[in-house]
Design a protein around this motif. Structure first.
Motif, mmCIF file in Angstrom:
data_model
loop_
_atom_site.group_PDB
_atom_site.id
_atom_site.type_symbol
_atom_site.label_atom_id
_atom_site.label_comp_id
_atom_site.label_asym_id
_atom_site.label_seq_id
_atom_site.Cartn_x
_atom_site.Cartn_y
_atom_site.Cartn_z
ATOM 1 N N THR A 177 -42.150 -39.396 31.451
ATOM 2 C CA THR A 177 -41.835 -40.946 31.425
ATOM 3 C C THR A 177 -42.720 -41.540 32.299
ATOM 4 O O THR A 177 -43.758 -40.878 32.818
ATOM 5 N N GLU A 178 -42.598 -42.794 32.463
ATOM 6 C CA GLU A 178 -43.357 -43.583 33.232
ATOM 7 C C GLU A 178 -43.534 -43.117 34.660
ATOM 8 O O GLU A 178 -44.594 -43.003 35.420
ATOM 9 N N GLN A 179 -42.429 -42.968 35.345
ATOM 10 C CA GLN A 179 -42.386 -42.389 36.589
ATOM 11 C C GLN A 179 -42.134 -41.025 36.900
ATOM 12 O O GLN A 179 -42.142 -40.481 38.223
ATOM 13 N N GLU A 200 -54.965 -38.448 32.201
ATOM 14 C CA GLU A 200 -54.386 -39.248 31.030
ATOM 15 C C GLU A 200 -53.717 -38.201 30.114
ATOM 16 O O GLU A 200 -52.563 -38.745 29.829
ATOM 17 N N ALA A 245 -44.074 -37.826 35.084
ATOM 18 C CA ALA A 245 -45.176 -37.349 34.266
ATOM 19 C C ALA A 245 -45.024 -35.731 34.209
ATOM 20 O O ALA A 245 -44.602 -35.219 35.098
ATOM 21 N N SER A 268 -35.237 -37.257 34.198
ATOM 22 C CA SER A 268 -36.387 -37.863 35.004
ATOM 23 C C SER A 268 -35.912 -38.238 36.283
ATOM 24 O O SER A 268 -34.784 -38.385 36.634
ATOM 25 N N GLY A 288 -49.917 -38.588 38.182
ATOM 26 C CA GLY A 288 -48.544 -39.068 38.414
ATOM 27 C C GLY A 288 -47.876 -37.711 38.508
ATOM 28 O O GLY A 288 -46.379 -37.669 38.917
ATOM 29 N N LYS A 333 -50.318 -37.564 32.062
ATOM 30 C CA LYS A 333 -49.527 -38.705 31.842
ATOM 31 C C LYS A 333 -49.132 -39.166 30.822
ATOM 32 O O LYS A 333 -47.870 -39.652 30.768
ATOM 33 N N GLU A 376 -36.232 -41.203 37.872
ATOM 34 C CA GLU A 376 -35.771 -42.517 37.859
ATOM 35 C C GLU A 376 -34.338 -42.281 37.178
ATOM 36 O O GLU A 376 -33.399 -43.212 37.472
#
Lengths: 416, 168
Positions: free
Chosen positions: A230-232, A223, A234, A302, A47, A226, A304
């Motif tokens: 955050t999710e979007q 991993e 990394a 982040s 990511g 990641k 997003e």
């Protein structure tokens, strides 16, 4: 513990023996044991997104390089010239081998024949240090032919720019490296395509901080990377804090930490106890300014979340202004920067930045009218989206967003 | 002297010619070498760089003109680039720069009467947490104030009186 600013945890990590002792080149060795396509998959899965400002997924960028092309290049964007940005400098000064290791992993993943590190000319000393690192690696068979017995050959070179912000734009950087004026190219073809990159060959252009993340990813796994952020968004990020805070400097935090945590817990809060924060440029001169409200302070840093408050995290060059600052003056300062740095190729940017600068000077002088404020907003809106590169958009931002958020700061200078 | 045939530069010029796919790519490093030799990018330096790279002197001159780190006029022994961009200005860089010009009796881009200092303001130098700051002959000098600067000016004047390399 830091992942990028490891120079702060480990003394002398800029020395090869020390870097080596602290897991140096484990990531490169892991990569060399995989196929290039597998390396790209790991970076995709991690990511990781570009840290130069655009936030494009790094592994996806690498996957655009056509495998069948015989000649490919990696170009490291070490031109760090965005107003308020000083993170790549610390990475290269204090942890240079990590950048080179990341560059070599990228080079292997796309099977590049050479890496060119394009440094802004003012990083003269850093260039000398990197040259010495490259020679030290050559002796250890990690640069040149048959790297670590893998059968893969790659050269690494440095190149010094000579003072031009525009060369941080990837196609201008490539022109500059080829000995032409540092002006953006018409795209397509894009740098990743045949015909669009260095010497017309497919080329990856990555920022220093982006590549400095790669050894960790190849060592600890996608991993583990990641799991940070955050999710979007990394991974870790180096945030450059400048302006009216007690402790300006670089701070490495996970992506998704809040502005409040950065500005109060790390940067020490307002420089002057009796003045409150007024405004923030979270991505240097080129990103939209925002009032520093509680809502903004509690926003995670982040890609997003900053979009939700109408700005960008970009390169995370966070410039803080307290209540003593006249935002019209800020608009003027940032506009002077872009007027100076416009390369002159596209008319809207060349003429637009010039006239914006003149009219803002007039407003600051007290000779402007309310009509002038509307005029500069109109000029800025007409520049955005009309140029070959993003500099035209960047130059429009400080005008559009300062007027939007701080109309009173402009109104105080003009006659009704 | 010249840069062509000058043993001081031969190895560096060859290194730059070898590292790129085209000769033309070496124009920027060679212009830095010309500037080092002549103190500025003078017509002789432009001619030599053009000759080494098989370019027209006009092409070389256009590169020199595009970038701010090449000086197309003679400059002082110490070239002071003071950052007055937004982050530095928030920490007093405009006032510092105005004071420095007055201290040296020069206008923007001017050279002090003794030929020692050329002073210019520049855009962001990636040292925003250490303002006010400048580069002297492209080396960082940070966390400045007037007292510290007075000491540095005196030190550089003294150094200049001794025979040392002019640097870049």
């Amino acid at each position: 513990m830091h992942i990028l600013l490891r120079g702060r945890d480990i003394a002398n990590i800029k020395e090869l023996a020390t870097y080596d002792k602290h897991d140096g080149f484990v990531g490169l060795k892991n990569a060399l044991a995989m196929t290039p396509a597998e390396v790209i998959d790991v970076v995709k899965t991690s990511g990781l997104r570009g840290r130069g400002g655009a936030g494009f997924p790094t592994g996806v960028k690498w996957s655009f390089i056509p495998q069948h092309e015989p000649v490919k290049y990696v170009t490291v964007n070490a031109d760090e010239s965005e107003t308020g940005t000083f993170k790549d400098r610390e990475i290269m000064e204090e942890n240079p081998y990590q950048l080179i290791e990341g560059s070599l992993i990228c080079a292997y993943a796309i099977q590049a024949k050479a890496v060119y590190i394009y440094l802004r000319g003012e990083f003269w000393d850093i260039g000398d240090q990197l040259d010495a690192c490259i020679e030290a690696l050559r002796e250890k068979n990690m640069v040149g032919e048959n790297i670590l017995g893998s059968g893969y050959d790659c050269e690494v070179y440095t190149h010094l720019g000579a003072g031009a912000y525009i060369c941080g734009e990837e196609s201008a950087l490539l022109n500059s490296l080829e000995g032409y004026l540092g002006q953006p190219r018409v795209r397509p073809p894009f740098p990743a395509q045949k015909g669009g990159g260095l010497y017309k060959e497919a080329t990856v252009v990555n920022n220093v901080e982006t590549l400095a993340n790669v050894p960790y990813i190849m060592r600890e796994g996608a991993e583990a990377f990641k799991a940070i952020g955050t999710e979007q968004s990394a991974g870790p990020k180096v945030y450059c804090v400048s302006g009216h805070v007690k402790r300006p400097g670089n701070y490495e935090l996970p992506m998704g930490a809040t502005f409040r945590e950065l500005l109060y817990d790390h940067a020490g809060g307002p420089l002057h106890q009796d003045r409150s924060f007024k405004a923030m440029l979270p991505s240097g001169g080129s990103g939209p300014i925002v009032p520093l409200t509680d809502e903004v302070l509690d926003t995670p840093m982040s890609y997003e979340h900053t979009a939700e408050i109408g700005t960008i995290i970009g390169s995370a060059s966070i410039i803080i202004m307290d209540e003593s600052v006249d935002i019209t003056w800020v608009a003027s300062k940032v506009t002077k920067f872009f007027a100076h740095e416009s390369c002159g190729k596209c008319t809207p940017c060349r003429e637009g930045t010039y006239w914006l600068d003149k009219v803002i000077d007039r407003i600051l002088d007290g000779r402007g009218t309310a009509e002038d404020v509307k005029r500069i907003a109109d000029v800025a809106e007409n520049m955005a989206g009309t140029t070959l590169c993003a500099l035209g958009d960047f130059a429009a931002n400080p005008i559009i967003h300062t007027i939007r958020h701080f109309p009173d700061d402009f109104a105080q200078h003009v006659q009704a | 002297m010249a840069i062509i045939g000058n043993p001081k530069y031969e190895e560096r010029i060859n290194h730059h010619l070898a590292k790129y796919e085209t000769k033309r790519s070496a124009v920027m490093p060679l212009l830095f070498i010309a500037q080092e030799e002549y103190g500025w990018v003078n017509p002789a330096g432009v001619e030599e760089v053009a000759q080494i790279l098989n370019l027209d002197p006009t092409q070389v001159k256009s590169i020199a003109g595009f970038y701010t780190m090449y000086s197309e006029k003679p400059k002082g022994k110490y070239w002071l680039h003071v950052c007055t961009d937004l982050p530095c200005a928030l920490k007093g860089a405009d006032e510092f720069y105005a004071w420095l010009k007055e201290e040296l009796g020069v206008a923007e881009g001017g050279t002090s009467d003794d030929g020692m200092f050329t002073v210019e303001h520049v855009m962001c130098l990636a040292a925003c947490d250490k303002a006010p700051m400048l580069q002297c002959n492209f080396r960082y000098v940070e966390n400045l104030d007037q007292d510290k600067m007075r000491e540095l000016l005196a030190k550089w004047r003294q150094e200049a009186a001794e025979p040392v390399s002019a640097g870049v």
